[in-house]
Design a protein around this motif. Structure first.
Motif, mmCIF file in Angstrom:
data_model
loop_
_atom_site.group_PDB
_atom_site.id
_atom_site.type_symbol
_atom_site.label_atom_id
_atom_site.label_comp_id
_atom_site.label_asym_id
_atom_site.label_seq_id
_atom_site.Cartn_x
_atom_site.Cartn_y
_atom_site.Cartn_z
ATOM 1 N N GLY A 48 -36.823 -16.227 35.238
ATOM 2 C CA GLY A 48 -36.733 -17.134 34.095
ATOM 3 C C GLY A 48 -35.733 -16.625 33.063
ATOM 4 N N ALA A 49 -35.692 -15.316 32.863
ATOM 5 C CA ALA A 49 -34.742 -14.715 31.924
ATOM 6 C C ALA A 49 -33.309 -14.897 32.398
ATOM 7 C CB ALA A 49 -35.052 -13.235 31.743
ATOM 8 N N LYS A 50 -33.121 -15.064 33.687
ATOM 9 C CA LYS A 50 -31.784 -15.287 34.247
ATOM 10 C C LYS A 50 -31.408 -16.763 34.237
ATOM 11 C CE LYS A 50 -31.724 -11.183 37.207
ATOM 12 N NZ LYS A 50 -32.642 -10.423 36.388
ATOM 13 N N GLY A 51 -32.273 -17.590 33.641
ATOM 14 C CA GLY A 51 -31.973 -19.009 33.489
ATOM 15 C C GLY A 51 -32.386 -19.886 34.648
ATOM 16 N N LYS A 52 -33.169 -19.365 35.567
ATOM 17 C CA LYS A 52 -33.596 -20.160 36.723
ATOM 18 C C LYS A 52 -34.708 -21.127 36.332
ATOM 19 C CE LYS A 52 -30.959 -17.948 39.629
ATOM 20 N NZ LYS A 52 -29.788 -18.566 40.183
ATOM 21 N N ARG A 105 -41.208 -20.799 27.265
ATOM 22 C CA ARG A 105 -40.594 -19.825 28.183
ATOM 23 C C ARG A 105 -39.572 -18.961 27.470
ATOM 24 N NH1 ARG A 105 -39.564 -22.564 34.044
ATOM 25 N NH2 ARG A 105 -41.637 -23.456 34.248
ATOM 26 N N GLY A 106 -38.755 -19.597 26.646
ATOM 27 C CA GLY A 106 -37.742 -18.845 25.909
ATOM 28 C C GLY A 106 -38.377 -17.794 25.009
ATOM 29 N N ALA A 107 -39.460 -18.181 24.338
ATOM 30 C CA ALA A 107 -40.166 -17.232 23.480
ATOM 31 C C ALA A 107 -40.786 -16.117 24.316
ATOM 32 C CB ALA A 107 -41.233 -17.938 22.665
#
Length: 90
Positions: A39-43, A75-77
């Motif tokens: 998720g941190a890699k934008g997937k 998710r971003g948070a």
């Protein structure tokens, strides 16, 4: 969330002047770490599901648990909080 936005959000949420207060350790499962890193890699959930060989619903379930454990609402948070706590790195 693109990595530049994540880095900016991380810089805003990190306060080097805040006192170091002990906090209970965050216990994420191995799968939650995997989901959080992707998720941190934008997937997207679909992408992560394809990579990990599970369903989108399973990925969303793990993200729900991650958000609950990190006490955040998106998710971003979750990514920003995990970066701040040193749980993941970019």
């Amino acid at each position: 969330m693109p990595q530049t936005q994540i880095r900016q959000a991380y810089a805003v949420t990190t306060n080097p002047h805040a006192p170091d207060a002990p906090s209970p350790p965050i216990a994420l499962t191995n799968r939650e770490y995997q989901v959080l890193n992707w998720g941190a890699k934008g997937k997207s959930s679909w992408d992560i599901a394809q990579i990990l060989g599970c369903t989108e619903a399973t990925v969303n379930f793990h993200f729900s648990n991650i958000r609950r454990k990190l006490n955040v609402y998106s998710r971003g948070a979750a990514v920003c909080e995990a970066l701040r706590l040193g749980l993941i790195t970019l």
